[in-house]
Design a protein around this motif. Structure first.
Motif, PDB file in Angstrom:
ATOM      1  N   LYS A   1      12.066 -15.560 -29.970  1.00 32.90           N
ATOM      2  CA  LYS A   1      11.504 -15.587 -31.319  1.00 32.90           C
ATOM      3  C   LYS A   1      11.780 -14.296 -32.082  1.00 32.90           C
ATOM      4  N   ARG A   2      11.909 -13.207 -31.351  1.00 31.81           N
ATOM      5  CA  ARG A   2      12.172 -11.918 -32.005  1.00 31.81           C
ATOM      6  C   ARG A   2      13.496 -11.906 -32.758  1.00 31.81           C
ATOM      7  N   THR A   3      14.414 -12.772 -32.387  1.00 35.87           N
ATOM      8  CA  THR A   3      15.720 -12.788 -33.061  1.00 35.87           C
ATOM      9  C   THR A   3      15.607 -13.235 -34.516  1.00 35.87           C
ATOM     10  N   VAL A   4      14.520 -13.946 -34.853  1.00 33.64           N
ATOM     11  CA  VAL A   4      14.328 -14.381 -36.240  1.00 33.64           C
ATOM     12  C   VAL A   4      12.990 -13.864 -36.792  1.00 33.64           C
ATOM     13  N   MET A   5      12.415 -12.887 -36.130  1.00 37.23           N
ATOM     14  CA  MET A   5      11.129 -12.325 -36.548  1.00 37.23           C
ATOM     15  C   MET A   5      11.309 -11.510 -37.829  1.00 37.23           C
ATOM     16  N   ARG A   6      10.303 -11.559 -38.692  1.00 38.00           N
ATOM     17  CA  ARG A   6      10.354 -10.786 -39.920  1.00 38.00           C
ATOM     18  C   ARG A   6      10.442  -9.285 -39.624  1.00 38.00           C
TER      19      ARG A   6
ATOM     20  N   TRP B   1       7.564  -7.044 -38.310  1.00 43.49           N
ATOM     21  CA  TRP B   1       7.253  -7.010 -36.883  1.00 43.49           C
ATOM     22  C   TRP B   1       8.466  -6.607 -36.027  1.00 43.49           C
ATOM     23  N   ASN B   2       9.665  -6.790 -36.544  1.00 47.38           N
ATOM     24  CA  ASN B   2      10.876  -6.398 -35.825  1.00 47.38           C
ATOM     25  C   ASN B   2      11.823  -5.685 -36.797  1.00 47.38           C
ATOM     26  N   PRO B   3      11.756  -4.358 -36.852  1.00 46.07           N
ATOM     27  CA  PRO B   3      12.570  -3.603 -37.813  1.00 46.07           C
ATOM     28  C   PRO B   3      14.072  -3.778 -37.643  1.00 46.07           C
ATOM     29  N   GLU B   4      14.498  -4.349 -36.523  1.00 50.55           N
ATOM     30  CA  GLU B   4      15.933  -4.569 -36.318  1.00 50.55           C
ATOM     31  C   GLU B   4      16.461  -5.700 -37.202  1.00 50.55           C
ATOM     32  N   ASN B   5      15.568  -6.555 -37.706  1.00 51.73           N
ATOM     33  CA  ASN B   5      15.973  -7.685 -38.543  1.00 51.73           C
ATOM     34  C   ASN B   5      15.823  -7.333 -40.020  1.00 51.73           C
ATOM     35  N   SER B   6      16.624  -7.965 -40.861  1.00 47.84           N
ATOM     36  CA  SER B   6      16.595  -7.678 -42.301  1.00 47.84           C
ATOM     37  C   SER B   6      15.717  -8.662 -43.082  1.00 47.84           C
ATOM     38  N   ASN B   7      15.397  -9.829 -42.508  1.00 52.41           N
ATOM     39  CA  ASN B   7      14.599 -10.823 -43.231  1.00 52.41           C
ATOM     40  C   ASN B   7      13.159 -10.354 -43.381  1.00 52.41           C
ATOM     41  N   ILE B   8      12.663 -10.389 -44.630  1.00 53.22           N
ATOM     42  CA  ILE B   8      11.302  -9.893 -44.880  1.00 53.22           C
ATOM     43  C   ILE B   8      10.335 -10.997 -45.287  1.00 53.22           C
ATOM     44  N   TYR B   9      10.858 -12.157 -45.702  1.00 51.92           N
ATOM     45  CA  TYR B   9       9.985 -13.212 -46.220  1.00 51.92           C
ATOM     46  C   TYR B   9      10.090 -14.509 -45.423  1.00 51.92           C
ATOM     47  N   ARG B  10      11.268 -14.844 -44.972  1.00 51.38           N
ATOM     48  CA  ARG B  10      11.491 -16.044 -44.179  1.00 51.38           C
ATOM     49  C   ARG B  10      11.609 -15.660 -42.698  1.00 51.38           C
ATOM     50  N   GLY B  11      11.506 -16.673 -41.830  1.00 52.65           N
ATOM     51  CA  GLY B  11      11.660 -16.419 -40.408  1.00 52.65           C
ATOM     52  C   GLY B  11      10.358 -16.563 -39.642  1.00 52.65           C
ATOM     53  N   TYR B  12      10.235 -15.827 -38.548  1.00 52.07           N
ATOM     54  CA  TYR B  12       9.119 -15.977 -37.610  1.00 52.07           C
ATOM     55  C   TYR B  12       8.077 -14.887 -37.815  1.00 52.07           C
ATOM     56  N   PHE B  13       6.803 -15.271 -37.722  1.00 55.50           N
ATOM     57  CA  PHE B  13       5.725 -14.287 -37.660  1.00 55.50           C
ATOM     58  C   PHE B  13       4.858 -14.600 -36.444  1.00 55.50           C
ATOM     59  N   PRO B  14       4.415 -13.568 -35.715  1.00 53.15           N
ATOM     60  CA  PRO B  14       3.657 -13.763 -34.469  1.00 53.15           C
ATOM     61  C   PRO B  14       2.156 -13.800 -34.723  1.00 53.15           C
ATOM     62  N   VAL B  15       1.418 -14.149 -33.695  1.00 52.75           N
ATOM     63  CA  VAL B  15      -0.039 -14.013 -33.726  1.00 52.75           C
ATOM     64  C   VAL B  15      -0.373 -12.530 -33.868  1.00 52.75           C
TER      65      VAL B  15
END
Length: 322
Positions: A53-58, A61-75
């Motif tokens: 899930k971290r591969t598509v995490m916002r 929560w995961n600064p390695e990814n660029s997506n800020i609005y779409r994607g996965y958010f955790p509990v």
């Protein structure tokens, strides 16, 4: 929906009556929607390990990814809203010069790598279009019930809508929930009391209980499970446009002690769509002056500065603030 054309006027009156009063409506017989497939999509994604899930995490929560609005958010531990989700939108074309580079409403949706077990991206994108068309058809019924031009809302949604499709998993509380999750009679929420902010929501809840709606007398009523049906409600955006004639109703989700899944489709206008008040004056030419107001800036102000949703508080401004 099977009566949308055979009993159109009667159904239109029924829809408007429901939105003027309870604010929540069951939508039956959406023949093109695959509920079993939606459940499979939820299980396929949420049963995966957190590393997947971290591969598509916002980015929050995961600064390695660029997506800020779409994607996965955790509990988020310690929050009364106990859920994880994956959300996406209909991507705009790369050569669309009308979309500002920094307008994150239109960022590309990230998609997880598939393993051949389930056609996750293809299926969900097809389901998005099915629900988009269902929502448009419901809006036409609303206009008929209100006695205004049938396609008056179409321009707001036909080109670059900001609609969000979300699949969600609510894990039960483990151990003692935080105090801000405990409500009357010892009930425990996994989504606190709120109204929707968007325009219109179509919710797939499978056979799970837990959804409660605040009634006109201030008490809470459970929305009975109804497999094969959608639950529809409108949000602050639409209610405000209509001067409160159509009702946005407070609702919440109670912990049912087991894993719970749900799929909301948040039907939302394009960024520059006019969601200004006194819409009926614009539609009929009669009444107080209609004031033009763009959806995007209004929505961003609400979620960041008024409702202060924790998952959106770090979203950057898109336009200069005054």
């Amino acid at each position: 929906m099977s009566k949308a054309y055979t009993e159109r006027n009667e159904l239109a009156k029924k829809v408007v009556l429901g939105l003027e009063n309870e604010g929540f409506i069951f939508i039956d017989n959406d023949a093109k929607l695959d509920y079993d497939g939606l459940f499979r999509a939820c299980k396929w994604f949420f049963d995966k390990p957190i590393e997947f899930k971290r591969t598509v995490m916002r980015n929050f929560w995961n600064p390695e990814n660029s997506n800020i609005y779409r994607g996965y958010f955790p509990v988020t531990e310690g929050e009364p809203s106990r859920k994880e989700g994956f959300e996406f939108a209909r991507d705009v074309r790369d050569d669309d010069v009308t979309v500002a580079i920094n307008n994150w409403f239109y960022e590309k949706s990230p998609w997880p790598k598939e393993d051949g077990e389930f056609p996750f991206k293809e299926f969900l994108q097809e389901s998005y279009e099915t629900l988009h068309n269902t929502a448009l058809e419901i809006l036409k019924l609303v206009t008929i019930g209100l006695g205004i031009e049938e396609n008056i809302f179409e321009d707001m949604f036909s080109d670059k809508p900001c609609s969000t499709f979300r699949i969600m998993h609510y894990p039960p509380w483990k151990g003692e929930p935080p105090k801000n999750a405990i409500v009357e009679d010892g009930k425990v929420v996994i989504t606190p009391e709120h109204t929707g902010t968007n325009f219109l929501t179509l919710l797939t809840r499978f056979n799970y209980g837990g959804l409660e709606v605040k009634t006109m007398d201030g008490s809470w009523a459970e929305v009975d499970p109804r497999p094969g049906s959608l639950v529809m409600n409108i949000g602050d955006t639409f209610s405000r446009m209509m001067g409160g004639r159509l009702k946005t109703t407070k609702h919440r989700v109670i912990d049912i002690g087991t894993d719970r899944y749900a799929v909301p489709f948040f039907f939302t206008p394009r960024y520059d769509g006019d969601i200004g008040i006194n819409f009926m004056s614009k539609a009929t030419g009669v009444g107080p002056e209609h004031r033009v107001e763009r959806y995007g800036p209004w929505f961003l102000d609400v979620i960041k500065n008024q409702k202060k949703y924790f998952e959106y508080r770090v979203l950057p401004d898109i336009e200069p603030t005054t």
